[in-house]
Motif scaffolding. Structure first.
Motif, short mmCIF file in Angstrom:
data_model
loop_
_atom_site.label_atom_id
_atom_site.label_comp_id
_atom_site.label_asym_id
_atom_site.label_seq_id
_atom_site.Cartn_x
_atom_site.Cartn_y
_atom_site.Cartn_z
N SER A 81 1.04 -1.12 0.27
CA SER A 81 0.19 0.04 0.23
C SER A 81 0.45 1.41 -0.15
O SER A 81 0.70 1.82 -0.66
N PHE A 82 2.24 1.56 0.86
CA PHE A 82 2.90 1.98 0.83
C PHE A 82 3.50 2.68 0.05
O PHE A 82 4.16 3.87 -0.22
N ASN A 87 -3.84 7.80 -2.77
CA ASN A 87 -4.04 8.22 -1.70
C ASN A 87 -5.21 7.70 -2.00
O ASN A 87 -6.65 8.00 -2.96
N PHE A 90 -11.16 8.04 3.14
CA PHE A 90 -11.80 6.73 3.71
C PHE A 90 -12.53 7.18 3.90
O PHE A 90 -13.18 8.60 4.23
N PHE A 96 -5.73 10.15 12.41
CA PHE A 96 -4.76 10.20 13.43
C PHE A 96 -5.20 10.95 14.74
O PHE A 96 -5.15 12.36 14.60
N PHE A 107 1.76 13.86 7.34
CA PHE A 107 2.03 12.84 8.00
C PHE A 107 2.77 12.32 6.94
O PHE A 107 3.27 11.75 6.79
N GLY A 108 1.79 12.18 5.01
CA GLY A 108 2.11 11.66 4.28
C GLY A 108 3.17 12.21 3.63
O GLY A 108 4.39 12.03 2.78
N ARG A 111 6.07 11.30 5.70
CA ARG A 111 6.79 9.94 5.65
C ARG A 111 7.64 10.01 4.21
O ARG A 111 8.47 8.81 4.24
N ARG A 153 -5.38 16.07 3.57
CA ARG A 153 -4.32 15.36 4.20
C ARG A 153 -4.05 14.06 2.42
O ARG A 153 -3.15 13.99 2.53
N ALA B 167 -5.07 3.95 6.55
CA ALA B 167 -4.27 5.30 6.30
C ALA B 167 -2.60 6.00 6.42
O ALA B 167 -2.52 6.25 6.08
N GLY B 168 -2.62 5.16 8.15
CA GLY B 168 -0.97 5.49 7.26
C GLY B 168 0.05 4.72 6.90
O GLY B 168 -0.01 5.22 6.56
N ARG B 169 -0.81 4.06 6.14
CA ARG B 169 0.08 2.56 5.27
C ARG B 169 -0.70 3.42 3.73
O ARG B 169 0.51 3.96 2.80
N ASP B 170 -1.54 4.09 3.51
CA ASP B 170 -1.79 4.91 2.71
C ASP B 170 -1.10 5.83 1.93
O ASP B 170 -1.22 6.09 1.39
N LEU B 171 -0.64 6.49 3.83
CA LEU B 171 0.16 7.94 3.66
C LEU B 171 1.59 7.47 3.62
O LEU B 171 2.51 8.39 4.06
N TYR B 172 2.13 6.37 2.82
CA TYR B 172 3.73 6.45 2.17
C TYR B 172 4.04 5.72 3.53
O TYR B 172 5.42 5.28 3.66
#
Ligand SMILES: Nc1ncnc2c1ncn2[C@@H]1O[C@H](COP(=O)(O)OP(=O)(O)OP(=O)(O)O)[C@@H](O)[C@H]1O
Ligand SMILES: [Mg+2]
Lengths: 393, 273
Positions: A81-82, A87, A90, A96, A107-108, A111, A153, B167-172
């Motif tokens: 997924s990452f 994106n 949801f 979060f 966040f994205g 990362r 986001r 969502a964390g995984r989706d956001l890289y």
């Protein structure tokens, strides 16, 4: 591979022969779909038809039982997924709770080690008019504000493909219209590919370039909104996208101009080009706003279909138009929408009326009439209409 | 009439209950200042000596036992919390063979009488020839603390929305990043509560420790042994110190929590206007 630059433009998405089985339940069966780069694509369907599942497959949160997923020509079926340039907004927002709005949005970017994540996050928050709440926690925001944070986001990452799972569901009508326009503007500005899931047909029709109507894990029909509305291929589409009057009967004659069908003794003609079947028992239909009411039998005209006499069994006034239900013996109940051109209405409950429409407005379905519910349409469309009244109010 | 009775019965009853609960603590605290000789039973006058020279009597036996208990408590807590958290996550998130049996096994140490557990463990250590020392105590404590950690953390994991990690995984976010930045911070309150509980359980455990400690002394064991000839005032000093420390921690947490709530409230009002 993690891309560390923003997508320059949208990527096309291709789903090839996708199947998804959960233990004891098949959610998606043989799904083939191509979404061109830069388009606004709406996936429309009733609750539980597999929309969210489709998005989860594309996002990589669920693995397909069979089939391949390609983004921008690259097979991503086996990517995590990452790693995918995709994106998601949801359905439940999934913000979060332990981070501020600003950190959620950044966040994205963090990362992916993008430069100036906070600056970019502020910029996007200004776009969704929430920058003044950047230091709040998500649980201190209203439902609509949370939804806009979820949108920010995802958008801030400029993914080649943005998946939206009913992102406007929690907003009131006015804010929803405003956000629809904003979403559309954002999509056009950045040229990204949007895959938008909704069960609001009006939203799908106003926003999307292309709509796919999904039912029970399959795509029933795909095309431009107008095309889908004017020329539905199945009874499901005819009733899910707006309302329809559907009739079933045997074909009595076929010419190059039209297919004539016998519906309870009325000869109804549909243009040959607008009929998916031309022999045997077929189902034909016409949209309620195409119908005209007459208090006397109209004079014969080859270009006009006439049904009647029938009796008005219900009149409901809804502002711009009035909805009549007309019971025609043998053919069932017809829905007629009439514009309110005069004060009040000249047709009343219990009146004897004839119904007519131009031959060119009819359409012939591809369904096997044996499967197509003959008059079930009436109940369905009425409940949908009632729902729309509620939402519109 | 009835009304006026109910007005004072409850406060009086509560005050009485509190008083009874506080008497032993108050007694321990007051007698830590007793200028006692061998036994610390009769009041012989006020002194600060015991507090100032707490580690200087009996070659520092009290302090050594206290230090051992702290060390055992910390190590057992770290082990039990780490393992227990991992088990809790696995049990909520994954379906694996013998999952329900595992949950029964984790429940057993909480339900079994400590005497049985302690004796059983001691017998096992004996039969495989492990000498009883600090290590066996730590192992024993870790074993029964894990159960409590799993129960406490499991509840927290179950209430964690899986969509957040998605969502964390989706956001890289890679698996590790998602764990460190999303899962762990969200589980932290549960993990901290579990760790505190573990430490408290380990620190004052006597029965299981007594079976598995050999010659090593712990604070509860020291007190039990010395109770026969009169507990020295130094033990009162340490017990009082622990009590005061715990009190300070609780008050600090409460006050800072209230302050944060106030701050958020202010922020909220500022945002609304
Ligand atoms: N993990 C799962 N295990 C079993 N069945 C599932 C699972 N996830 C979804 N389903 C089933 O798959 C079907 C499609 O679900 P999905 O969430 O895609 O629906 P949807 O079209 O998004 O509906 P809605 O509009 O209500 O959000 C549903 O019947 C659902 O019960
Ligand atoms: Mg859904």
């Amino acid at each position: 591979m993690t891309t560390d630059t923003f997508a320059e433009s949208g990527a096309d998405l291709e789903l090839v022969g996708i199947h998804k089985r959960f233990p004891g339940f098949t959610a998606i069966e043989e799904l083939n779909l191509t979404i061109p780069a830069g388009s606004f694509f709406a996936l429309l369907g009733p609750s539980g038809c597999g929309k969210t599942t489709t998005l989860r497959l594309v996002a990589g949160l669920e693995a397909p039982t069979a089939g391949r997923i390609l983004v921008g020509g690259t097979d991503v079926t086996n990517q995590k997924s990452f790693q995918r340039p995709v994106n998601t907004v949801f359905q439940s927002y999934a913000l979060f709770p332990h981070m501020t709005v600003l950190e959620n949005v950044a966040f994205g970017l963090r990362r992916r080690k993008m430069a100036d994540p906070l600056g970019k996050a502020h910029e996007v928050l200004r776009l969704v008019e929430l920058d003044h709440l950047a230091s709040r926690r998500p649980q201190q925001l209203s439902g609509g504000q949370q939804q806009r944070v979820a949108l920010a986001r995802a958008i801030v990452n400029r993914p080649a493909l943005l998946l939206l799972d009913e992102p406007l569901g929690a907003l009131d009508l006015k804010l929803r219209r405003q956000m629809q326009l904003e979403l559309k503007t954002i999509q056009e500005d950045v040229g990204l590919t949007f895959l938008h899931v909704t069960h609001d047909q009006e939203e799908a029709m106003t926003m999307a370039d292309t709509i796919a109507v999904m039912n029970k894990g399959r795509i029933e029909q795909m095309g431009a909104p107008q095309e889908l509305y004017e020329l539905p291929r199945t009874a499901f589409v005819a009733n899910f996208l707006g309302q329809s009057n559907l009739f079933t009967g045997p074909v009595v004659s076929t010419t190059s101009a039209g297919v004539a069908v016998d519906v309870a003794g009325h000869k109804i003609v549909v243009p040959a080009a607008r009929a998916h079947r031309t022999t045997g028992e077929i189902t034909i239909g016409v949209r309620p706003e195409k119908l005209t009411l007459h208090s006397a039998k109209p004079i014969h005209d080859a270009d006009v279909n006439v049904m009647g006499p029938g009796r008005v069994t219900d009149v409901s006034f809804s502002g711009v138009s009035t909805q009549y239900l007309v019971e025609v013996p043998g053919a069932g109940t017809l829905i007629v929408f009439a514009q309110n051109m005069t004060f009040g209405s000249d047709v009343k409950f219990g009146d004897e009326v004839w119904v007519s429409w131009g031959v060119g407005h009819g359409f012939g379905l591809d369904d096997d009439p044996a499967d197509a519910p003959r008059f079930e349409a009436d109940f369905d469309t009425r409940s949908i209409a009632a729902q729309r009244h509620l939402e519109g109010a | 009439m009835k009304h006026s009775i109910s007005k004072w019965v409850l406060p009086a009853y509560s005050a009485l209950a509190l008083l009874i609960l506080m008497i032993p603590i108050g007694y321990t605290f007051v007698y830590s200042f007793n200028d006692s000789l061998k036994s610390n039973i009769t009041w012989r006058g006020f002194t600060l000596d015991k507090w100032l020279n707490v580690c200087n009597v009996q070659n520092g036996a009290v302090c050594e036992a206290f230090g051992n208990s702290i060390f055992i408590g910390v190590v057992a807590t770290v082990l039990a919390t780490t393992l227990g958290t991992m088990i809790a996550i696995a049990m909520v998130r994954y379906r694996f063979k013998f999952r329900s049996q595992l949950s029964l096994f984790l429940f057993l140490p909480m339900a079994t009488p400590e005497v049985v557990l302690g004796a059983g463990l001691a017998a096992q250590f004996l039969s495989i020839g492990v000498p009883k020392d600090m290590l066996t105590i730590i192992l024993a404590h870790t074993m029964f603390c894990i159960s409590f950690v799993v129960v406490a953390v499991k509840a927290r994991v179950a209430s964690l929305d899986p969509a957040l990690e998605e969502a964390g995984r989706d956001l890289y976010g890679s698996a590790l990043q998602v764990f460190l930045r999303i899962t762990f911070p969200l589980l932290l309150p549960g993990i901290l509560a579990a760790a505190l509980l573990s430490f408290a359980l380990s620190f004052d455990d006597f029965i299981i420790t007594n079976f598995n400690s050999g010659a090593v002394s712990t604070f509860p064991k020291y007190i039990w042994v010395s109770a026969a000839r009169g507990i020295p005032a130094e033990a009162n000093v340490l017990a009082s110190a622990v009590f005061i420390l715990a009190l300070i921690v609780v008050v600090t947490v409460q006050v800072s929590g209230a302050a944060r709530a106030k701050r958020l409230e202010k922020l909220h009002h500022a945002g609304v206007n």
